[in-house]
Design an enzyme around this catalytic site. Structure first.
Site, PDB file in Angstrom:
ATOM      1  N   GLY A   1      43.156  43.860 -62.204  1.00  0.00           N
ATOM      2  CA  GLY A   1      42.430  45.044 -62.631  1.00  0.00           C
ATOM      3  C   GLY A   1      43.323  45.976 -63.426  1.00  0.00           C
ATOM      4  O   GLY A   1      44.511  45.723 -63.616  1.00  0.00           O
ATOM      5  N   ASN A   2      42.763  47.073 -63.885  1.00  0.00           N
ATOM      6  CA  ASN A   2      43.529  48.016 -64.694  1.00  0.00           C
ATOM      7  C   ASN A   2      44.653  48.678 -63.905  1.00  0.00           C
ATOM      8  O   ASN A   2      45.686  49.037 -64.470  1.00  0.00           O
ATOM      9  CB  ASN A   2      42.599  49.092 -65.250  1.00  0.00           C
ATOM     10  CG  ASN A   2      41.639  48.534 -66.278  1.00  0.00           C
ATOM     11  OD1 ASN A   2      42.051  48.092 -67.339  1.00  0.00           O
ATOM     12  ND2 ASN A   2      40.352  48.527 -65.953  1.00  0.00           N
TER      13      ASN A   2
ATOM     14  N   GLY B   1      32.669  42.735 -68.170  1.00  0.00           N
ATOM     15  CA  GLY B   1      33.937  42.541 -67.471  1.00  0.00           C
ATOM     16  C   GLY B   1      33.855  41.378 -66.501  1.00  0.00           C
ATOM     17  O   GLY B   1      32.866  41.248 -65.764  1.00  0.00           O
TER      18      GLY B   1
ATOM     19  N   ASP C   1      35.294  40.883 -63.726  1.00  0.00           N
ATOM     20  CA  ASP C   1      35.191  41.319 -62.334  1.00  0.00           C
ATOM     21  C   ASP C   1      33.749  41.609 -61.947  1.00  0.00           C
ATOM     22  O   ASP C   1      33.323  41.357 -60.809  1.00  0.00           O
ATOM     23  CB  ASP C   1      36.057  42.549 -62.092  1.00  0.00           C
ATOM     24  CG  ASP C   1      35.758  43.691 -63.054  1.00  0.00           C
ATOM     25  OD1 ASP C   1      35.325  43.429 -64.196  1.00  0.00           O
ATOM     26  OD2 ASP C   1      35.966  44.859 -62.677  1.00  0.00           O
TER      27      ASP C   1
END
Length: 256
Positions: free
Chosen positions: A8-9, A107, A109
């Protein structure tokens, strides 16, 4: 064994799955410059500390940070002698349809959460993920991903308050004792906490009204437990929903 990686970011999660359950789960900060060698040394040191002796034969990756994927691919090729599945890329099939205008822009995710949510709970689902952004993903009755909502993340909102207003301090989110704060920190915590309770409740209500049928709401992500307190927002909270989705997608591709 399977190594599932959710990049993730903010954080990257590595999990080893033995076909039945997760043997180990580790979390590290997402760093664009970390090399394949550094990833391997880090993983090996953790495995040795926990006395985990396994052979990684499969790897699946979900990454919202494209720059990190290259080094993770090198990790798999150099140290595990395997080609990873990368969600959202050619060669990685999904067990659900994606019915949106630009499926390649969704995305990975969010797609993984859709798969995991449908596998565990069936269709007519809203999956709320409290990450860097707070996302709402809508799962149709047959498991298809049909769209969603993206809102600023909770911690992102707190950081924006701190960075944009010189007099406001940096604070951590927590559930306030009262709505009305009696100091600056309590006021900020109350504003963000109850503001997000209202945001989640209203967005879910609008989605249900637009879909015109009952829908269950499932929460995941690091801050989901906090928002499960004191406000009846969710039907269920699943801590490792994304990792479970990666395992499901890997199995689907292996059997295809």
């Amino acid at each position: 064994m399977l190594l599932a990686i959710d990049c993730g970011n903010t954080n990257t999660v590595f999990a080893i799955h033995d076909g039945t359950d997760f043997v180990a789960v580790w979390r590290t900060a997402t760093e664009h410059q970390r090399t394949a060698d550094q990833y391997y040394v880090w993983l090996q040191s953790l495995m040795q500390m926990q006395k985990i002796e396994v052979e990684i034969t499969e790897v699946i990756i979900s990454s919202t940070v494209p720059r990190v994927v290259f080094n993770l691919r090198v990790l798999c090729d150099r140290y595990f002698n395997c080609r990873p599945l990368v969600v959202g890329k050619p060669g990685c099939a999904l067990p659900v349809d994606v019915r949106v205008d630009a499926g390649t822009q969704v995305g990975p995710d969010r797609l993984v959460n859709t798969v995991a949510g449908f596998t565990q709970f069936g269709g007519d689902l809203i999956v709320v993920d409290f990450g860097t952004a707070t996302t709402f993903d809508v799962v149709d009755v047959d498991g298809a991903y049909v769209g969603g909502v993206i809102a600023p993340g909770v911690n992102l909102s707190l950081e924006a308050l701190h960075n944009a207003a010189a007099a406001l301090p940096h604070v951590d989110i927590s559930m306030p004792d009262t709505v009305v704060g009696t100091n600056t920190v309590a006021c900020m915590q109350s504003g963000v906490f109850w503001g997000y309770v209202g945001l989640v409740r209203e967005i879910c209500a609008q989605i249900k009204a637009e879909r015109a049928r009952p829908m269950r709401v499932i929460a995941t992500g690091g801050l989901a437990p906090l928002f499960s307190q004191g406000a009846e927002l969710f039907d269920a909270w699943v801590d490792d929903l994304t990792m479970q989705g990666l395992v499901t997608i890997n199995s689907y591709n292996r059997e295809a």
